[in-house]
Design a protein around this motif. Structure first.
Motif, short mmCIF file in Angstrom:
data_model
loop_
_atom_site.label_atom_id
_atom_site.label_comp_id
_atom_site.label_asym_id
_atom_site.label_seq_id
_atom_site.Cartn_x
_atom_site.Cartn_y
_atom_site.Cartn_z
N LYS A 196 42.15 29.05 48.46
CA LYS A 196 42.97 29.11 47.25
C LYS A 196 42.84 30.51 46.61
N TRP A 197 41.61 31.02 46.62
CA TRP A 197 41.38 32.35 46.05
C TRP A 197 42.07 33.43 46.87
N ILE A 198 41.89 33.37 48.19
CA ILE A 198 42.43 34.45 49.03
C ILE A 198 43.95 34.39 49.04
N ASN A 199 44.52 33.18 48.85
CA ASN A 199 45.97 33.06 48.76
C ASN A 199 46.54 33.75 47.52
N SER A 200 45.67 33.98 46.51
CA SER A 200 46.15 34.66 45.30
C SER A 200 46.19 36.17 45.48
N ILE A 201 45.74 36.65 46.66
CA ILE A 201 45.69 38.09 46.91
C ILE A 201 46.73 38.45 47.97
N ASP A 202 47.46 39.52 47.73
CA ASP A 202 48.37 40.02 48.76
C ASP A 202 47.59 40.94 49.69
N LEU A 203 47.06 40.36 50.78
CA LEU A 203 46.17 41.13 51.67
C LEU A 203 46.87 42.30 52.35
N ALA A 204 48.19 42.28 52.34
CA ALA A 204 48.91 43.41 52.94
C ALA A 204 48.71 44.67 52.10
N SER A 205 48.54 44.51 50.80
CA SER A 205 48.36 45.71 49.97
C SER A 205 46.94 45.80 49.39
N VAL A 206 46.26 44.68 49.19
CA VAL A 206 44.90 44.70 48.63
C VAL A 206 43.94 44.08 49.64
N HIS A 207 43.20 44.92 50.36
CA HIS A 207 42.26 44.39 51.35
C HIS A 207 40.86 44.95 51.21
N HIS A 208 40.70 46.01 50.42
CA HIS A 208 39.37 46.58 50.20
C HIS A 208 39.17 46.86 48.72
N ILE A 209 38.21 46.19 48.12
CA ILE A 209 37.81 46.55 46.75
C ILE A 209 36.30 46.71 46.79
N MET A 210 35.85 47.94 46.54
CA MET A 210 34.44 48.25 46.72
C MET A 210 33.80 48.83 45.47
N SER A 211 34.54 48.83 44.38
CA SER A 211 33.95 49.40 43.16
C SER A 211 34.52 48.69 41.93
N PRO A 212 33.84 48.84 40.80
CA PRO A 212 34.30 48.19 39.57
C PRO A 212 35.65 48.74 39.13
N GLY A 213 36.43 47.93 38.47
CA GLY A 213 37.73 48.36 37.99
C GLY A 213 38.59 47.15 37.64
N GLU A 214 39.85 47.42 37.32
CA GLU A 214 40.77 46.35 36.91
C GLU A 214 40.91 45.26 37.98
N GLN A 215 41.09 45.71 39.23
CA GLN A 215 41.29 44.76 40.33
C GLN A 215 40.09 43.86 40.51
N ALA A 216 38.89 44.46 40.40
CA ALA A 216 37.66 43.67 40.57
C ALA A 216 37.57 42.61 39.48
N VAL A 217 37.96 42.97 38.27
CA VAL A 217 37.92 42.00 37.17
C VAL A 217 38.89 40.86 37.45
N LEU A 218 40.11 41.22 37.85
CA LEU A 218 41.14 40.22 38.12
C LEU A 218 40.71 39.26 39.23
N LEU A 219 40.23 39.82 40.34
CA LEU A 219 39.84 38.96 41.47
C LEU A 219 38.62 38.10 41.13
N SER A 220 37.74 38.61 40.26
CA SER A 220 36.59 37.81 39.82
C SER A 220 37.05 36.64 38.96
N GLN A 221 38.01 36.91 38.08
CA GLN A 221 38.56 35.84 37.25
C GLN A 221 39.16 34.76 38.12
N GLN A 222 39.87 35.18 39.17
CA GLN A 222 40.50 34.20 40.05
C GLN A 222 39.46 33.44 40.86
N PHE A 223 38.41 34.14 41.28
CA PHE A 223 37.35 33.47 42.05
C PHE A 223 36.68 32.39 41.20
#
Lengths: 232, 340
Positions: A196-223
């Motif tokens: 369910k979590w990974i389905n919320s991510i467009d893996l074609a454009s977002v496949h590597h997040i390795m540092s803090p930032g907006e995306q990390a916050v968003l994906l953490s909220q979804q997780f």
């Protein structure tokens, strides 16, 4: 007289020990990751809709600050509460709580990740030890959630994806608070549908997040939304 | 009420004891350290373990690079004569290795403050592919295979278990002992010596032109400032902004201490200035580059002023620190290993 006193003391000690025994009721949280309705196992390829595939090679996350609540008040707060959950070993998916006071509680509350105060207080051992591979090195901070694998949806090299979600500095603090209602049983399973979590991510454009930032916050909220108490 | 008073006295005594014990003492007139010693109480055995680790190349992937490779005591624990520090396999990093001293007073580490605690500092060079290119897990494994380290960990912690936490805290303990407070400047402040006329003129100039960032007695305000250096387009290093992602932090770097500046050349985060004179010329003729400190203006030093200022800066040299055998390569520890 002395003998009598010591016998009385002994008796009292036995009684209080028995009493303590009675009060010490244990409780356990079991975390159970799923891919949809199938239990998640590492390095296993799951086929999704339209012949898409996904597999996970790493799935680790921190749960900390575990509290049991009676409605809105804290009934029990686990001291020194830091747990690294890791799918690679069945034994690393449980959080046993002991020395609980007797009585009923209705909810469990915990952090997904490690709080800022701990993150800025230096080195710790146990599940927080730097050898656990959950600390960034070039920039201080714990990786709250580490999810790595491959998917046909990813456009990265070797179809890989790597999500190291963390961040403790405002405005990119990715720590999440999760509160779940509990049934009255003394052992509770918390189901996490990682698909369910990974389905919320467009893996074609977002496949590597390795540092803090907006995306990390968003994906953490979804997780944080995939944790569900399993009905018995 | 009595109890509160008693508690107050105990707390006060704890604070006082904190400022000074056999292993760590706060120099006269200095503020309280930032490091929380209650979480890592100093002991001789831990300091010596940390010292061994600091000088041991076992921390690097191929056992060629130790902390001391880029932090040599004789240059106030920075990299001798290298603008950008080089690490494993002669790979070149992007910054000048900072001088190490008075670290107990520092809240953030690295030129951009990316590291938030002294305990966490060693993780960065150990893991950086340009520096030691190693992992903590593997370092702990390697140390446990030696005959040297398990007994040192037992002496420090009561049992020979090696963990990442124990390793990092021991390294902190050694680094915390690196206190430079025995320069001529310090003697003058203690009224045990006097400045020459030239040094005195330089000191006066320093107090009006430099001390708002290089604040006494530590000679840094521990803030991040843009000192007007133009961006080096071959490095594209925006400093603090890479940590906070705030545009207002562009080109800000940590204000370094000026203590032992005579020996800590080359200067600036990328080592672009070889001589003290180049640094003073920079501040003399500074130009705007966007987010520079509002404390900063072209200082238009005359050549006499530059000479006076330099004379003062040289009083910050602390030879007792640079040559203190308590900080040097611990021959006595490694000698036992050589026999194995």
């Amino acid at each position: 007289m002395t003998l009598l006193t010591s016998i009385v003391v002994m008796l009292l000690l036995c009684l209080s020990a028995a009493h303590a025994q009675q009060e010490r009721s244990d409780f356990q949280l079991n975390f159970r990751p799923f891919v949809g309705s199938v239990p998640l196992q590492l390095d296993t390829i799951y086929t999704l809709d339209k012949n898409q595939t996904i597999e996970f090679s790493t799935l680790k996350w921190y749960i900390s600050g575990v509290e049991l609540l009676r409605n809105d008040t804290v009934f029990f707060a686990e001291p020194n509460s830091y747990h690294l959950l890791d799918v690679s070993d069945e034994h690393l998916l449980h959080i046993p709580l002991s020395h609980l006071p007797s009585g009923q509680f209705t909810h469990v509350r915990f952090y997904l990740g490690i709080d800022s105060a701990t993150t800025t207080s230096g080195a710790f051992g146990g599940d927080l030890d730097p050898t656990r591979g959950m600390l960034w090195t070039w920039q201080s901070g714990y990786i709250h959630t580490k999810i790595e694998g491959k998917s046909s949806r990813s456009t990265a090299r070797n179809k890989e994806f790597e999500f190291h979600l963390g961040g403790y500095r405002s405005p990119f603090n990715s720590l999440q608070t999760i509160t779940l209602p509990l049934p009255s049983s003394r052992e509770v399973s918390i189901k996490m549908d990682v698909l369910k979590w990974i389905n919320s991510i467009d893996l074609a454009s977002v496949h590597h997040i390795m540092s803090p930032g907006e995306q990390a916050v968003l994906l953490s909220q979804q997780f944080a939304t995939i944790f569900r108490v399993e009905a018995r | 009420m009595k109890r509160i008073l008693l508690l107050g006295i105990v707390a006060f005594l704890a604070l006082v004891a904190f400022r000074s014990d056999e292993n760590f003492s706060v120099p006269t007139g200095w503020p309280n350290p930032h490091y929380d010693f209650s979480k890592n109480p100093p002991s001789r055995a831990k300091i010596e373990l940390g010292r061994a680790l600091f000088y041991d190349p076992i921390l690097s992937r191929n056992s060629t690079i130790s902390c001391a490779s880029c932090h040599s005591q004789y240059t106030a624990f920075t990299h001798v004569d290298h603008a950008l520090s080089h690490g494993i396999d002669d790979r070149i990093g992007t910054r000048n290795s900072p001088a190490l001293m008075n670290l107990a007073w520092s809240k953030d580490f690295m030129w951009d403050g990316a590291v938030n605690h002294l305990d966490m500092q060693a993780l960065a060079p150990i893991s950086n592919p340009q520096e030691m290119d190693e992992t903590m897990t593997h370092v702990v494994h390697k140390l446990s295979q030696t005959s040297l380290y398990p007994p040192l960990f037992r002496a420090a912690y009561g049992d020979s278990t090696i963990t990442g936490e124990r390793l990092l805290k021991a390294m902190s303990q050694f680094m915390l002992t690196l206190i430079s407070a025995r320069s001529k400047y310090d003697s003058v402040m203690q009224r045990e010596a006097e400045f020459t006329l030239q040094e005195q003129n330089g000191y006066r100039l320093f107090q009006t032109k430099c001390s708002s960032c290089h604040t006494e007695p530590l000679f840094t305000n521990y803030q991040f400032e843009n000192n007007g250096l133009p961006l080096d387009t071959t490095l594209m290093d925006y400093g603090r902004m890479s940590v906070t992602k705030q545009a207002s932090d562009s080109l800000k770097f940590k204000v370094p201490t000026l203590r032992n500046i005579e020996f800590s050349y080359p200067y600036m985060h990328d080592g672009r200035f070889k001589r003290l004179r180049d640094v003073l010329m920079h501040y003399s003729t500074i130009r705007q580059n966007g987010t520079e400190s509002n404390k900063l203006q072209p200082m238009n030093f005359t050549s006499n002023e530059m000479v006076d200022l330099t004379a003062f800066l040289l009083t910050l040299t602390d030879r007792k620190f640079l040559f203190d055998t308590a900080y040097s390569y611990p021959k006595y520890i490694f000698a036992t290993q050589a026999k194995d």
